[in-house]
Design a protein around this motif. Sequence first.
Motif, PDB file in Angstrom:
ATOM      1  N   LYS A 123       0.833  -1.199   0.000  1.00 52.10           N
ATOM      2  CA  LYS A 123       0.000   0.000   0.000  1.00 52.10           C
ATOM      3  C   LYS A 123       0.868   1.250   0.000  1.00 52.10           C
ATOM      4  CE  LYS A 123      -3.900   2.114   2.417  1.00 52.10           C
ATOM      5  NZ  LYS A 123      -4.842   1.999   3.548  1.00 52.10           N
ATOM      6  N   TRP A 124       1.943   1.234   0.717  1.00 53.36           N
ATOM      7  CA  TRP A 124       2.847   2.380   0.729  1.00 53.36           C
ATOM      8  C   TRP A 124       3.494   2.581  -0.633  1.00 53.36           C
ATOM      9  CZ3 TRP A 124       3.678   6.667   2.992  1.00 53.36           C
ATOM     10  CH2 TRP A 124       4.900   7.328   2.882  1.00 53.36           C
ATOM     11  N   GLU A 125       3.803   1.469  -1.329  1.00 51.28           N
ATOM     12  CA  GLU A 125       4.368   1.569  -2.672  1.00 51.28           C
ATOM     13  C   GLU A 125       3.385   2.238  -3.626  1.00 51.28           C
ATOM     14  OE1 GLU A 125       5.685  -2.174  -4.098  1.00 51.28           O
ATOM     15  OE2 GLU A 125       7.131  -2.475  -2.475  1.00 51.28           O
ATOM     16  N   GLU A 126       2.098   1.960  -3.474  1.00 52.80           N
ATOM     17  CA  GLU A 126       1.090   2.603  -4.315  1.00 52.80           C
ATOM     18  C   GLU A 126       1.063   4.106  -4.083  1.00 52.80           C
ATOM     19  OE1 GLU A 126      -2.752   0.940  -3.924  1.00 52.80           O
ATOM     20  OE2 GLU A 126      -2.177  -1.035  -4.683  1.00 52.80           O
ATOM     21  N   ARG A 127       1.164   4.528  -2.832  1.00 51.49           N
ATOM     22  CA  ARG A 127       1.173   5.957  -2.520  1.00 51.49           C
ATOM     23  C   ARG A 127       2.399   6.630  -3.138  1.00 51.49           C
ATOM     24  NH1 ARG A 127      -2.041   7.987   1.471  1.00 51.49           N
ATOM     25  NH2 ARG A 127      -0.452   9.511   2.023  1.00 51.49           N
ATOM     26  N   LEU A 128       3.536   5.938  -3.118  1.00 55.79           N
ATOM     27  CA  LEU A 128       4.738   6.494  -3.725  1.00 55.79           C
ATOM     28  C   LEU A 128       4.582   6.599  -5.236  1.00 55.79           C
ATOM     29  CD1 LEU A 128       7.572   4.663  -1.727  1.00 55.79           C
ATOM     30  CD2 LEU A 128       6.777   7.018  -1.449  1.00 55.79           C
ATOM     31  N   GLN A 129       3.886   5.629  -5.826  1.00 60.75           N
ATOM     32  CA  GLN A 129       3.708   5.666  -7.278  1.00 60.75           C
ATOM     33  C   GLN A 129       2.743   6.772  -7.689  1.00 60.75           C
ATOM     34  OE1 GLN A 129       2.847   1.873  -8.992  1.00 60.75           O
ATOM     35  NE2 GLN A 129       2.956   2.625 -11.076  1.00 60.75           N
ATOM     36  N   GLU A 130       1.709   7.022  -6.886  1.00 62.36           N
ATOM     37  CA  GLU A 130       0.826   8.163  -7.171  1.00 62.36           C
ATOM     38  C   GLU A 130       1.627   9.460  -7.148  1.00 62.36           C
ATOM     39  OE1 GLU A 130      -3.630   7.114  -5.650  1.00 62.36           O
ATOM     40  OE2 GLU A 130      -2.183   7.672  -4.124  1.00 62.36           O
ATOM     41  N   ASN A 131       2.448   9.632  -6.112  1.00 56.20           N
ATOM     42  CA  ASN A 131       3.435  10.720  -6.053  1.00 56.20           C
ATOM     43  C   ASN A 131       2.813  12.105  -6.214  1.00 56.20           C
ATOM     44  OD1 ASN A 131       6.174  11.420  -5.689  1.00 56.20           O
ATOM     45  ND2 ASN A 131       6.431  11.783  -7.874  1.00 56.20           N
ATOM     46  N   TRP A 132       1.611  12.315  -5.688  1.00 57.23           N
ATOM     47  CA  TRP A 132       0.966  13.618  -5.811  1.00 57.23           C
ATOM     48  C   TRP A 132       1.758  14.710  -5.104  1.00 57.23           C
ATOM     49  CZ3 TRP A 132      -1.838  12.886  -9.652  1.00 57.23           C
ATOM     50  CH2 TRP A 132      -2.693  11.800  -9.780  1.00 57.23           C
ATOM     51  N   GLU A 133       2.527  14.342  -4.102  1.00 59.33           N
ATOM     52  CA  GLU A 133       3.277  15.350  -3.353  1.00 59.33           C
ATOM     53  C   GLU A 133       4.287  16.110  -4.209  1.00 59.33           C
ATOM     54  OE1 GLU A 133       1.542  12.564  -0.439  1.00 59.33           O
ATOM     55  OE2 GLU A 133       2.624  12.321  -2.326  1.00 59.33           O
ATOM     56  N   ASN A 134       4.720  15.533  -5.309  1.00 63.09           N
ATOM     57  CA  ASN A 134       5.733  16.180  -6.151  1.00 63.09           C
ATOM     58  C   ASN A 134       5.158  16.841  -7.390  1.00 63.09           C
ATOM     59  OD1 ASN A 134       8.059  15.652  -4.599  1.00 63.09           O
ATOM     60  ND2 ASN A 134       8.140  13.551  -5.347  1.00 63.09           N
ATOM     61  N   CYS A 135       3.837  16.885  -7.510  1.00 64.34           N
ATOM     62  CA  CYS A 135       3.219  17.554  -8.656  1.00 64.34           C
ATOM     63  C   CYS A 135       3.352  19.068  -8.506  1.00 64.34           C
ATOM     64  CB  CYS A 135       1.750  17.177  -8.769  1.00 64.34           C
ATOM     65  SG  CYS A 135       1.465  15.472  -9.286  1.00 64.34           S
ATOM     66  N   VAL A 136       3.779  19.737  -9.562  1.00 65.91           N
ATOM     67  CA  VAL A 136       3.895  21.193  -9.573  1.00 65.91           C
ATOM     68  C   VAL A 136       2.813  21.806 -10.458  1.00 65.91           C
ATOM     69  CG1 VAL A 136       5.388  23.145 -10.142  1.00 65.91           C
ATOM     70  CG2 VAL A 136       6.358  21.088  -9.103  1.00 65.91           C
ATOM     71  N   VAL A 137       2.554  21.191 -11.601  1.00 67.36           N
ATOM     72  CA  VAL A 137       1.501  21.617 -12.525  1.00 67.36           C
ATOM     73  C   VAL A 137       0.589  20.430 -12.752  1.00 67.36           C
ATOM     74  CG1 VAL A 137       0.972  22.493 -14.821  1.00 67.36           C
ATOM     75  CG2 VAL A 137       3.056  23.250 -13.651  1.00 67.36           C
ATOM     76  N   LEU A 138      -0.726  20.614 -12.522  1.00 68.56           N
ATOM     77  CA  LEU A 138      -1.639  19.476 -12.587  1.00 68.56           C
ATOM     78  C   LEU A 138      -3.013  19.922 -13.067  1.00 68.56           C
ATOM     79  CD1 LEU A 138      -1.949  16.429 -11.968  1.00 68.56           C
ATOM     80  CD2 LEU A 138      -2.626  17.065  -9.653  1.00 68.56           C
ATOM     81  N   ASN A 139      -3.607  19.122 -13.926  1.00 69.77           N
ATOM     82  CA  ASN A 139      -4.963  19.367 -14.418  1.00 69.77           C
ATOM     83  C   ASN A 139      -5.857  18.208 -13.998  1.00 69.77           C
ATOM     84  OD1 ASN A 139      -7.321  19.874 -15.838  1.00 69.77           O
ATOM     85  ND2 ASN A 139      -6.287  20.505 -17.698  1.00 69.77           N
ATOM     86  N   LEU A 140      -6.786  18.470 -13.079  1.00 64.40           N
ATOM     87  CA  LEU A 140      -7.743  17.457 -12.604  1.00 64.40           C
ATOM     88  C   LEU A 140      -9.169  17.882 -12.944  1.00 64.40           C
ATOM     89  CD1 LEU A 140      -6.243  16.562  -9.098  1.00 64.40           C
ATOM     90  CD2 LEU A 140      -6.013  15.294 -11.246  1.00 64.40           C
ATOM     91  N   SER A 141      -9.351  18.445 -14.116  1.00 66.81           N
ATOM     92  CA  SER A 141     -10.672  18.925 -14.540  1.00 66.81           C
ATOM     93  C   SER A 141     -11.523  17.781 -15.081  1.00 66.81           C
ATOM     94  CB  SER A 141     -10.514  19.992 -15.626  1.00 66.81           C
ATOM     95  OG  SER A 141      -9.746  21.074 -15.168  1.00 66.81           O
ATOM     96  N   TYR A 142     -12.824  18.016 -15.131  1.00 66.37           N
ATOM     97  CA  TYR A 142     -13.788  17.110 -15.767  1.00 66.37           C
ATOM     98  C   TYR A 142     -13.676  15.674 -15.249  1.00 66.37           C
ATOM     99  CZ  TYR A 142     -13.495  21.071 -18.991  1.00 66.37           C
ATOM    100  OH  TYR A 142     -13.453  22.331 -19.525  1.00 66.37           O
ATOM    101  N   GLN A 143     -13.637  15.527 -13.930  1.00 70.45           N
ATOM    102  CA  GLN A 143     -13.489  14.187 -13.356  1.00 70.45           C
ATOM    103  C   GLN A 143     -14.812  13.436 -13.190  1.00 70.45           C
ATOM    104  OE1 GLN A 143     -10.603  12.542 -12.598  1.00 70.45           O
ATOM    105  NE2 GLN A 143      -9.438  14.239 -13.463  1.00 70.45           N
ATOM    106  N   ASP A 144     -15.938  14.137 -13.343  1.00 69.39           N
ATOM    107  CA  ASP A 144     -17.245  13.467 -13.283  1.00 69.39           C
ATOM    108  C   ASP A 144     -17.435  12.741 -11.952  1.00 69.39           C
ATOM    109  OD1 ASP A 144     -19.747  12.639 -14.080  1.00 69.39           O
ATOM    110  OD2 ASP A 144     -19.012  10.968 -15.321  1.00 69.39           O
ATOM    111  N   LEU A 145     -17.416  13.518 -10.873  1.00 66.94           N
ATOM    112  CA  LEU A 145     -17.495  12.963  -9.517  1.00 66.94           C
ATOM    113  C   LEU A 145     -18.961  12.823  -9.097  1.00 66.94           C
ATOM    114  CD1 LEU A 145     -14.708  15.236  -8.006  1.00 66.94           C
ATOM    115  CD2 LEU A 145     -14.444  12.930  -8.942  1.00 66.94           C
ATOM    116  N   GLY A 146     -19.588  11.766  -9.569  1.00 66.59           N
ATOM    117  CA  GLY A 146     -21.029  11.617  -9.360  1.00 66.59           C
ATOM    118  C   GLY A 146     -21.430  10.957  -8.062  1.00 66.59           C
ATOM    119  N   ASP A 147     -20.498  10.310  -7.366  1.00 68.85           N
ATOM    120  CA  ASP A 147     -20.829   9.573  -6.145  1.00 68.85           C
ATOM    121  C   ASP A 147     -19.972  10.051  -4.980  1.00 68.85           C
ATOM    122  OD1 ASP A 147     -22.806   7.437  -7.012  1.00 68.85           O
ATOM    123  OD2 ASP A 147     -21.188   7.107  -8.461  1.00 68.85           O
TER     124      ASP A 147
END
Length: 231
Positions: free
Chosen positions: A104-128
């Motif tokens: 589980k910790w390896e998955e968090r490292l692979q997501e690596n959101w902590e090192n994102c500087v420029v990111l586009n998370l638009s239009y995710q369709d969060l219906g639930d």
Amino acid sequence: MFVNGSRSSSSGVNTSSESFPKSHSHYSELSDTHTPFSVELTPDSGIVLPSSRFRFASWHWLEEHDVRGDQLAYPRVREGKRSFGVTLLLYIFSVKRREDEGQKWEERLQENWENCVVLNLSYQDLGDPYQLENFIRILRRLIRVERLQLVDNALRDLSSVRLPRCKILNLHRNNLTSIRQLPKVPEIQHLCLSENSISSLGELSLLRSTPLRSLTLKRNPCQFLEDYRSR
């Protein structure tokens, strides 16, 4: 939008009103004898490829690759629909990928959101609700992001999120009704809140301690207040 005579759809796939010449496509005549893999037929979309069973799985659930979250320009991060088949598939993945706590910790490292500087998370369709919960979890990890796009996500309250380095934040076309529902953005310089539901400007004082240079409030109810620009 037209690209080289073809129409580009919102999904990024080029479509055209004219069919491709048969000599230019190996897939113009799909049949039982020419299809090397088994496919399903659905009434709405026609042919479903075998890989479609992975369409609700996050990229970091798949084996044998090392792609990290900060390497993706426009990642699709929302969790998929939880029908019985999908739930069973995700359960199988989770059992395999979480045989020990270290995985589980390896998955968090692979997501690596902590090192994102420029990111586009638009239009995710969060219906639930569970999709929104996972989305907020990701936003809380963006401790280094400086430019963030969150367009058209039906977001209502981000007050529990802190983006300590964010300088440019685009929240166009969401469901925010108050400045208090914004994330904590102490370094914000450019903030877009167009097409939300903000009706009062009394809470703008919450942004006075920031180095804010531009604020966009087009198509909010507050736009009809007298002298709203001067405030």
